[in-house]
Write a protein that holds these residues in place. Structure first.
Motif, PDB file in Angstrom:
ATOM      1  N   SER A 127      27.729  28.236  77.298  1.00  0.00           N
ATOM      2  CA  SER A 127      26.327  28.333  76.875  1.00  0.00           C
ATOM      3  C   SER A 127      25.922  29.798  76.868  1.00  0.00           C
ATOM      4  O   SER A 127      26.501  30.626  77.580  1.00  0.00           O
ATOM      5  N   ASP A 128      24.935  30.135  76.022  1.00  0.00           N
ATOM      6  CA  ASP A 128      24.460  31.520  75.900  1.00  0.00           C
ATOM      7  C   ASP A 128      25.602  32.483  75.624  1.00  0.00           C
ATOM      8  O   ASP A 128      25.625  33.605  76.138  1.00  0.00           O
ATOM      9  N   GLN A 129      26.537  32.069  74.785  1.00  0.00           N
ATOM     10  CA  GLN A 129      27.638  32.935  74.406  1.00  0.00           C
ATOM     11  C   GLN A 129      27.130  33.875  73.316  1.00  0.00           C
ATOM     12  O   GLN A 129      26.785  33.435  72.216  1.00  0.00           O
ATOM     13  N   HIS A 130      27.082  35.169  73.632  1.00  0.00           N
ATOM     14  CA  HIS A 130      26.367  36.156  72.820  1.00  0.00           C
ATOM     15  C   HIS A 130      27.334  36.892  71.894  1.00  0.00           C
ATOM     16  O   HIS A 130      28.313  37.478  72.351  1.00  0.00           O
ATOM     17  N   TYR A 131      27.035  36.856  70.586  1.00  0.00           N
ATOM     18  CA  TYR A 131      27.901  37.493  69.592  1.00  0.00           C
ATOM     19  C   TYR A 131      27.073  38.399  68.681  1.00  0.00           C
ATOM     20  O   TYR A 131      25.842  38.359  68.700  1.00  0.00           O
ATOM     21  N   LEU A 132      27.763  39.183  67.879  1.00  0.00           N
ATOM     22  CA  LEU A 132      27.078  40.120  67.000  1.00  0.00           C
ATOM     23  C   LEU A 132      26.080  39.428  66.085  1.00  0.00           C
ATOM     24  O   LEU A 132      25.014  39.975  65.794  1.00  0.00           O
ATOM     25  N   ASN A 133      26.418  38.238  65.623  1.00  0.00           N
ATOM     26  CA  ASN A 133      25.570  37.549  64.644  1.00  0.00           C
ATOM     27  C   ASN A 133      24.925  36.286  65.181  1.00  0.00           C
ATOM     28  O   ASN A 133      24.447  35.460  64.406  1.00  0.00           O
ATOM     29  N   GLY A 134      24.894  36.125  66.504  1.00  0.00           N
ATOM     30  CA  GLY A 134      24.195  34.964  67.010  1.00  0.00           C
ATOM     31  C   GLY A 134      24.632  34.531  68.395  1.00  0.00           C
ATOM     32  O   GLY A 134      25.366  35.228  69.099  1.00  0.00           O
ATOM     33  N   PRO A 153      29.226  40.436  60.782  1.00  0.00           N
ATOM     34  CA  PRO A 153      28.764  41.062  62.021  1.00  0.00           C
ATOM     35  C   PRO A 153      27.348  41.603  61.958  1.00  0.00           C
ATOM     36  O   PRO A 153      26.712  41.783  62.993  1.00  0.00           O
ATOM     37  N   ILE A 154      26.858  41.872  60.763  1.00  0.00           N
ATOM     38  CA  ILE A 154      25.538  42.475  60.610  1.00  0.00           C
ATOM     39  C   ILE A 154      24.720  41.661  59.618  1.00  0.00           C
ATOM     40  O   ILE A 154      25.204  41.297  58.549  1.00  0.00           O
ATOM     41  N   GLY A 155      23.487  41.363  59.971  1.00  0.00           N
ATOM     42  CA  GLY A 155      22.585  40.646  59.067  1.00  0.00           C
ATOM     43  C   GLY A 155      22.168  39.294  59.597  1.00  0.00           C
ATOM     44  O   GLY A 155      21.006  39.091  59.951  1.00  0.00           O
ATOM     45  N   PRO A 156      23.096  38.322  59.679  1.00  0.00           N
ATOM     46  CA  PRO A 156      22.713  36.991  60.156  1.00  0.00           C
ATOM     47  C   PRO A 156      22.309  37.000  61.628  1.00  0.00           C
ATOM     48  O   PRO A 156      22.705  37.886  62.392  1.00  0.00           O
ATOM     49  N   ASN A 157      21.554  36.010  61.994  1.00  0.00           N
ATOM     50  CA  ASN A 157      21.062  35.883  63.366  1.00  0.00           C
ATOM     51  C   ASN A 157      20.959  34.391  63.671  1.00  0.00           C
ATOM     52  O   ASN A 157      19.911  33.793  63.514  1.00  0.00           O
ATOM     53  N   PHE A 158      22.063  33.781  64.084  1.00  0.00           N
ATOM     54  CA  PHE A 158      22.157  32.328  64.183  1.00  0.00           C
ATOM     55  C   PHE A 158      22.215  31.843  65.625  1.00  0.00           C
ATOM     56  O   PHE A 158      22.533  32.593  66.548  1.00  0.00           O
ATOM     57  N   THR A 159      21.927  30.552  65.786  1.00  0.00           N
ATOM     58  CA  THR A 159      22.274  29.803  66.989  1.00  0.00           C
ATOM     59  C   THR A 159      23.122  28.634  66.533  1.00  0.00           C
ATOM     60  O   THR A 159      22.698  27.864  65.660  1.00  0.00           O
ATOM     61  N   VAL A 160      24.329  28.506  67.086  1.00  0.00           N
ATOM     62  CA  VAL A 160      25.240  27.446  66.673  1.00  0.00           C
ATOM     63  C   VAL A 160      25.486  26.505  67.846  1.00  0.00           C
ATOM     64  O   VAL A 160      25.868  26.947  68.938  1.00  0.00           O
ATOM     65  N   PHE A 161      25.244  25.220  67.620  1.00  0.00           N
ATOM     66  CA  PHE A 161      25.556  24.186  68.601  1.00  0.00           C
ATOM     67  C   PHE A 161      26.893  23.568  68.195  1.00  0.00           C
ATOM     68  O   PHE A 161      26.975  22.891  67.164  1.00  0.00           O
ATOM     69  N   VAL A 166      23.833  44.490  81.303  1.00  0.00           N
ATOM     70  CA  VAL A 166      23.717  43.915  79.963  1.00  0.00           C
ATOM     71  C   VAL A 166      24.607  44.732  79.026  1.00  0.00           C
ATOM     72  O   VAL A 166      24.433  45.949  78.905  1.00  0.00           O
ATOM     73  N   VAL A 167      25.566  44.072  78.404  1.00  0.00           N
ATOM     74  CA  VAL A 167      26.507  44.769  77.520  1.00  0.00           C
ATOM     75  C   VAL A 167      26.370  44.232  76.097  1.00  0.00           C
ATOM     76  O   VAL A 167      25.997  43.069  75.889  1.00  0.00           O
ATOM     77  N   PRO A 168      26.672  45.045  75.102  1.00  0.00           N
ATOM     78  CA  PRO A 168      26.545  44.596  73.707  1.00  0.00           C
ATOM     79  C   PRO A 168      27.669  43.649  73.323  1.00  0.00           C
ATOM     80  O   PRO A 168      28.794  43.770  73.820  1.00  0.00           O
ATOM     81  N   PRO A 169      27.386  42.713  72.432  1.00  0.00           N
ATOM     82  CA  PRO A 169      28.459  41.854  71.906  1.00  0.00           C
ATOM     83  C   PRO A 169      29.378  42.659  71.015  1.00  0.00           C
ATOM     84  O   PRO A 169      28.990  43.695  70.471  1.00  0.00           O
ATOM     85  N   SER A 170      30.605  42.177  70.855  1.00  0.00           N
ATOM     86  CA  SER A 170      31.574  42.937  70.068  1.00  0.00           C
ATOM     87  C   SER A 170      32.296  42.106  69.019  1.00  0.00           C
ATOM     88  O   SER A 170      33.007  42.656  68.181  1.00  0.00           O
ATOM     89  N   THR A 171      32.135  40.790  69.046  1.00  0.00           N
ATOM     90  CA  THR A 171      32.802  39.926  68.073  1.00  0.00           C
ATOM     91  C   THR A 171      31.793  38.986  67.436  1.00  0.00           C
ATOM     92  O   THR A 171      30.619  38.952  67.815  1.00  0.00           O
ATOM     93  N   THR A 172      32.252  38.191  66.478  1.00  0.00           N
ATOM     94  CA  THR A 172      31.371  37.288  65.739  1.00  0.00           C
ATOM     95  C   THR A 172      31.496  35.851  66.220  1.00  0.00           C
ATOM     96  O   THR A 172      32.439  35.491  66.932  1.00  0.00           O
ATOM     97  N   LEU A 173      30.559  35.044  65.801  1.00  0.00           N
ATOM     98  CA  LEU A 173      30.586  33.625  66.109  1.00  0.00           C
ATOM     99  C   LEU A 173      31.881  32.974  65.631  1.00  0.00           C
ATOM    100  O   LEU A 173      32.501  32.181  66.342  1.00  0.00           O
ATOM    101  N   TRP A 174      32.293  33.328  64.419  1.00  0.00           N
ATOM    102  CA  TRP A 174      33.489  32.680  63.869  1.00  0.00           C
ATOM    103  C   TRP A 174      34.736  33.057  64.648  1.00  0.00           C
ATOM    104  O   TRP A 174      35.651  32.243  64.782  1.00  0.00           O
ATOM    105  N   ALA A 175      34.777  34.264  65.189  1.00  0.00           N
ATOM    106  CA  ALA A 175      35.930  34.668  65.993  1.00  0.00           C
ATOM    107  C   ALA A 175      36.111  33.732  67.178  1.00  0.00           C
ATOM    108  O   ALA A 175      37.241  33.411  67.562  1.00  0.00           O
ATOM    109  N   ARG A 176      35.027  33.273  67.774  1.00  0.00           N
ATOM    110  CA  ARG A 176      35.105  32.309  68.887  1.00  0.00           C
ATOM    111  C   ARG A 176      35.472  30.928  68.374  1.00  0.00           C
ATOM    112  O   ARG A 176      36.357  30.254  68.919  1.00  0.00           O
ATOM    113  N   ILE A 177      34.778  30.477  67.337  1.00  0.00           N
ATOM    114  CA  ILE A 177      35.006  29.124  66.818  1.00  0.00           C
ATOM    115  C   ILE A 177      36.433  28.952  66.326  1.00  0.00           C
ATOM    116  O   ILE A 177      37.066  27.916  66.546  1.00  0.00           O
TER     117      ILE A 177
END
Length: 399
Positions: free
Chosen positions: A380-387, A237-245, A193-204
């Motif tokens: 699926s289950d793509q894990h990021y700093l904020n969600g 990167p810090i604070g929000p905790n989202f799930t984005v479809f 299990v490794v920590p996430p390193s980027t944000t949701l928006w970086a992927r989107i």
């Protein structure tokens, strides 16, 4: 074309950063910070002793050695810790055939990050892992603000244990064993299990098959202050905790083509011409920035559609209910009475074989495209700093 009723559309522009963030959290340990909890010393081996002497943890021991003094205080008998430590079999299942391979792949910084991310500063025995929805959010010893201008000693990047019956997970990784120590407990994940390193928006922002969703976010952010923009929230990167479809480009094209066709025919355009025209307009993400369509794809309407695809909690597929269950989205910040979306998953052993999310106005549920591998290929289950991000095959329609 109208994706939402006029009487509600004015509300979507009122979704500000504060109202979105208030809901962006999972159930947490009570009274927990990111500092280890002092406990009465117990008899038996400490976590550190187990790691040093049990040869089944020799691969993980390499990471601890690399981390040096920055590793958690596994040998401190006065602390109470929970450690999600992979054994050698889990390392091998993750692609590391030997301890030497582990040492050659991970540098000191990564070793520090991993050894601190898999440790929570409070004891969580197997029977205390909750089965409730949403899953438990547990801050770890990994502080992502350390070494930055915004350093906050109370911040800990979270990890998410959960359980259903006798099956348990950390994030979406199955737990396959547990072992008590004098200063805490070890849970064994099936994989590293490794920590996430980027944000949701970086992927989107960089995924070619999410360009329509990105364009929809940009359209919905039109006229918004920087702090109220959806892009800003998905970039934090810090604070929000989202799930984005995130719907695929093809699903957006299908919906937009059908709705633009109907709108053009209502204006008197022959069906064949309307279909061809709509198909051309909907073939590019630029459809959202086309002034000719602003009356139908207004910033408020599109903003409402986008936030309907976002939950204010982090939900891995293993946390989905096994019967269709309604869950609020960020749209509920403006319309509290809205039913939200309906989630459901089917399991094959400890893994999810299929999962769906259904919008209130969708005639059928949208399928999550199940692929747990990391980006760029995972869906699926793509894990990021904020969600967490899941790609789906339909656009969710709130009404």
């Amino acid at each position: 074309m109208q994706l939402l009723k006029n009487k509600q559309s004015f509300l979507f522009g009122m979704l500000a950063a504060g109202s979105l963030l208030f809901g962006a959290c999972n159930h947490e340990f009570e009274d927990i910070g990111n500092q280890p909890t002092a406990v009465k010393p117990a008899t038996g081996a400490t976590l550190g002793s187990i790691i040093n002497t049990d040869t089944s943890y020799s691969f993980f021991k390499v990471l601890v050695s690399k981390a040096g003094t920055a590793a958690p205080q596994f040998s401190n008998a006065g602390l109470g810790l929970t450690a999600f430590i992979p054994n050698n079999a889990a390392f091998r299942a993750s692609g590391f055939p030997s301890a030497a391979a582990v040492g050659g792949f991970f540098d000191t910084a990564k070793a520090i990050a991993i050894t601190n991310y898999v440790v929570t500063p409070q004891v969580l025995s197997f029977d205390k892992i909750p089965s409730t929805f949403p899953n438990l959010q547990s801050p770890t010893l990994l502080n992502p603000t350390k070494g930055t201008a915004g350093f906050n000693p109370l911040v800990g990047l979270s990890i998410f244990p959960s359980k259903r019956g006798t099956a348990a997970w950390v994030n979406n990784v199955p737990l396959v064993g547990t072992q008590n120590a004098s200063n805490g407990v070890i849970h064994n994940p099936a994989f590293l299990v490794v920590p996430p390193s980027t944000t949701l928006w970086a992927r989107i922002a960089t995924d070619a098959d999410m360009s329509f969703f990105k364009a929809a976010v940009n359209r919905g952010d039109s006229g918004q202050a920087a702090g109220a923009k959806i892009e800003t929230l998905l970039s934090m990167p810090i604070g929000p905790n989202f799930t984005v479809f995130v719907p695929t480009n093809a699903s957006f094209q299908q919906l937009l083509t059908a709705q633009i066709t109907g709108a053009l025919m209502a204006q008197g355009m022959p069906q064949a011409t309307a279909v061809a025209t709509a198909g051309a307009l909907a073939s590019s993400p630029d459809v959202f920035s086309n002034p000719a369509l602003y009356s139908s794809l207004s910033a408020q309407t599109v903003r409402g559609l986008v936030v309907y695809h976002i939950l204010g909690i982090r939900v891995f597929t293993v946390n989905f209910p096994t019967t269709a269950t309604n869950v609020p989205t960020l749209l509920n910040s403006a319309i509290p009475s809205h039913p939200g979306v309906s989630l459901m998953a089917t399991f094959a052993g400890p893994f999810v074989s299929s999962a769906t999310v259904k919008g209130a106005a969708n005639s059928t549920a949208s399928n999550l495209l199940i692929n747990f591998t990391p980006e760029p290929n995972g869906t699926s289950d793509q894990h990021y700093l904020n969600g967490v991000l899941h790609k789906i095959d339909q656009v969710l329609r709130p009404q």
